[in-house]
Motif scaffolding. Sequence first.
Motif, PDB file in Angstrom:
ATOM      1  N   ALA A   1       0.726  -1.220  -0.010  1.00  0.00           N
ATOM      2  CA  ALA A   1       0.132  -0.015  -0.026  1.00  0.00           C
ATOM      3  C   ALA A   1       0.810   1.284  -0.165  1.00  0.00           C
ATOM      4  O   ALA A   1       0.481   2.570  -0.337  1.00  0.00           O
ATOM      5  CB  ALA A   1      -0.997  -0.051   1.211  1.00  0.00           C
ATOM      6  N   ASN A   2       2.176   1.293   0.708  1.00  0.00           N
ATOM      7  CA  ASN A   2       2.833   2.314   0.527  1.00  0.00           C
ATOM      8  C   ASN A   2       3.999   2.198  -0.509  1.00  0.00           C
ATOM      9  O   ASN A   2       4.881   2.936  -0.446  1.00  0.00           O
ATOM     10  CB  ASN A   2       3.738   2.305   1.838  1.00  0.00           C
ATOM     11  CG  ASN A   2       2.810   2.744   2.977  1.00  0.00           C
ATOM     12  OD1 ASN A   2       2.377   4.157   3.149  1.00  0.00           O
ATOM     13  ND2 ASN A   2       2.013   1.892   3.779  1.00  0.00           N
ATOM     14  N   GLY A   3       3.719   1.400  -1.610  1.00  0.00           N
ATOM     15  CA  GLY A   3       4.641   1.558  -2.717  1.00  0.00           C
ATOM     16  C   GLY A   3       6.032   0.685  -2.775  1.00  0.00           C
ATOM     17  O   GLY A   3       6.526   0.842  -3.550  1.00  0.00           O
TER      18      GLY A   3
ATOM     19  N   SER B   1      -3.929 -11.798  -5.174  1.00  0.00           N
ATOM     20  CA  SER B   1      -4.904 -10.485  -4.249  1.00  0.00           C
ATOM     21  C   SER B   1      -4.293  -9.421  -4.214  1.00  0.00           C
ATOM     22  O   SER B   1      -4.617  -8.209  -4.436  1.00  0.00           O
ATOM     23  CB  SER B   1      -5.261 -11.223  -3.085  1.00  0.00           C
ATOM     24  OG  SER B   1      -5.821 -10.242  -2.226  1.00  0.00           O
ATOM     25  N   LEU B   2      -2.911  -9.409  -3.933  1.00  0.00           N
ATOM     26  CA  LEU B   2      -2.085  -8.236  -3.747  1.00  0.00           C
ATOM     27  C   LEU B   2      -1.883  -7.371  -5.002  1.00  0.00           C
ATOM     28  O   LEU B   2      -1.871  -6.382  -4.924  1.00  0.00           O
ATOM     29  CB  LEU B   2      -0.508  -8.526  -3.013  1.00  0.00           C
ATOM     30  CG  LEU B   2      -0.462  -9.161  -1.648  1.00  0.00           C
ATOM     31  CD1 LEU B   2       0.732  -9.534  -1.429  1.00  0.00           C
ATOM     32  CD2 LEU B   2      -0.750  -7.661  -0.715  1.00  0.00           C
ATOM     33  N   LYS B   3      -1.810  -8.244  -6.302  1.00  0.00           N
ATOM     34  CA  LYS B   3      -1.369  -7.530  -7.438  1.00  0.00           C
ATOM     35  C   LYS B   3      -2.835  -6.826  -7.901  1.00  0.00           C
ATOM     36  O   LYS B   3      -2.705  -5.958  -8.373  1.00  0.00           O
ATOM     37  CB  LYS B   3      -1.010  -8.453  -8.445  1.00  0.00           C
ATOM     38  CG  LYS B   3       0.525  -8.942  -8.283  1.00  0.00           C
ATOM     39  CD  LYS B   3       1.021  -9.749  -9.387  1.00  0.00           C
ATOM     40  CE  LYS B   3       2.388  -9.940  -9.290  1.00  0.00           C
ATOM     41  NZ  LYS B   3       2.975 -11.125 -10.189  1.00  0.00           N
TER      42      LYS B   3
ATOM     43  N   ASN C   1       0.308  -1.403  -9.336  1.00  0.00           N
ATOM     44  CA  ASN C   1       1.626  -0.744  -9.439  1.00  0.00           C
ATOM     45  C   ASN C   1       2.966  -1.249  -8.736  1.00  0.00           C
ATOM     46  O   ASN C   1       3.926  -0.587  -8.958  1.00  0.00           O
ATOM     47  CB  ASN C   1       1.327   0.797  -9.225  1.00  0.00           C
ATOM     48  CG  ASN C   1       0.356   1.414 -10.182  1.00  0.00           C
ATOM     49  OD1 ASN C   1       0.199   0.941 -11.457  1.00  0.00           O
ATOM     50  ND2 ASN C   1      -0.269   2.429  -9.734  1.00  0.00           N
ATOM     51  N   VAL C   2       2.719  -2.091  -7.864  1.00  0.00           N
ATOM     52  CA  VAL C   2       3.744  -2.578  -6.936  1.00  0.00           C
ATOM     53  C   VAL C   2       4.522  -3.847  -7.702  1.00  0.00           C
ATOM     54  O   VAL C   2       3.775  -4.824  -8.204  1.00  0.00           O
ATOM     55  CB  VAL C   2       3.253  -2.970  -5.535  1.00  0.00           C
ATOM     56  CG1 VAL C   2       4.009  -3.540  -4.948  1.00  0.00           C
ATOM     57  CG2 VAL C   2       2.988  -1.304  -4.923  1.00  0.00           C
ATOM     58  N   ASN C   3       5.767  -4.036  -7.463  1.00  0.00           N
ATOM     59  CA  ASN C   3       6.532  -5.230  -8.021  1.00  0.00           C
ATOM     60  C   ASN C   3       6.198  -6.271  -6.965  1.00  0.00           C
ATOM     61  O   ASN C   3       6.766  -5.835  -5.786  1.00  0.00           O
ATOM     62  CB  ASN C   3       7.904  -4.921  -8.355  1.00  0.00           C
ATOM     63  CG  ASN C   3       8.022  -3.840  -9.450  1.00  0.00           C
ATOM     64  OD1 ASN C   3       7.504  -4.109 -10.335  1.00  0.00           O
ATOM     65  ND2 ASN C   3       8.969  -2.924  -9.289  1.00  0.00           N
TER      66      ASN C   3
END
Length: 232
Positions: free
Chosen positions: A22-24, A43-45, A50-52
């Motif tokens: 959530a904080n990139g 689920s996270l993706k 935009n996060v790797n």
Amino acid sequence: MNIVITGASKGIGYAIAEIFAANGHNLYVTSKTAAALDLAVASLKKDYPNVNIASMPADLSIQSEVTAFAHWCLAKTTPHILVNNAGYFVPGKLQDEADGQLQDQLNTNLFSAYHLTRALLPNMLANQTGHIFNICSIASLGAYENGGAYSISKFALLGFSKNLRLELKDKGIKVTAVCPGAVYTNSWSGSGVDPNSIMEAGDIAKMIYAATQLSPQAVVEDIIMRPQLGDL
Ligand code: NAP
């Protein structure tokens, strides 16, 4: 930053992955069961497109699998934060728990963290910055009913954390021991415990994230958290 998290497929580990996503931040996550890890990463993706996020399943109770995961991490990234969270709880009394229970608990709850930390450390030391979190427990701090081998393994993980902090204090790497009381995760499902009577996984994640926000000259050595109503 690049964050390595073990046991990230569910519970406290998933909540930690979520707050860093959530904080990139970039995530490198593992847990034992591939299917559950894939679901967690999907689920996270979905929530943080935009996060790797990269993942590799590994049974961290086996040293060769810890080493394989460490090599995989180092081929992809320089870790800034390592969260040694993978673990499991088996209740037991020392006098009658199964033979081998202490070895099993130590393999998963202590040696996973010990071997992974040692494998990633040279890279972190070269970087001269970093933060290692070990998810210990209230069971690291005192004896309790049916603590058995689990409690021994968590005492040992706290001892590892203290010695590691001492060794690394002038190397730019912080070490935080996280000692939660009861947190509602899969470990508690079916126990009959009211989820609203104990902590949420997100509570632990918030404190860990907060500990990463301090100046380089400040370290949160221990995070001790309990349900508002005390231990169960
Ligand atoms: P959880 O929901 O059962 O999740 C445990 C995670 O660790 C899962 O991703 C699991 O993957 C992974 N894991 C377990 N054994 C592993 C192994 N051999 N190799 C690799 N991954 C493994 O548990 P939790 O309640 O979130 O607990 C997380 C940590 O917090 C543990 O270290 C636990 O001792 C500690 N803790 C929990 C509480 C609590 O009340 N929940 C309190 C204090 C401390 P698989 O599902 O694929 O096995």
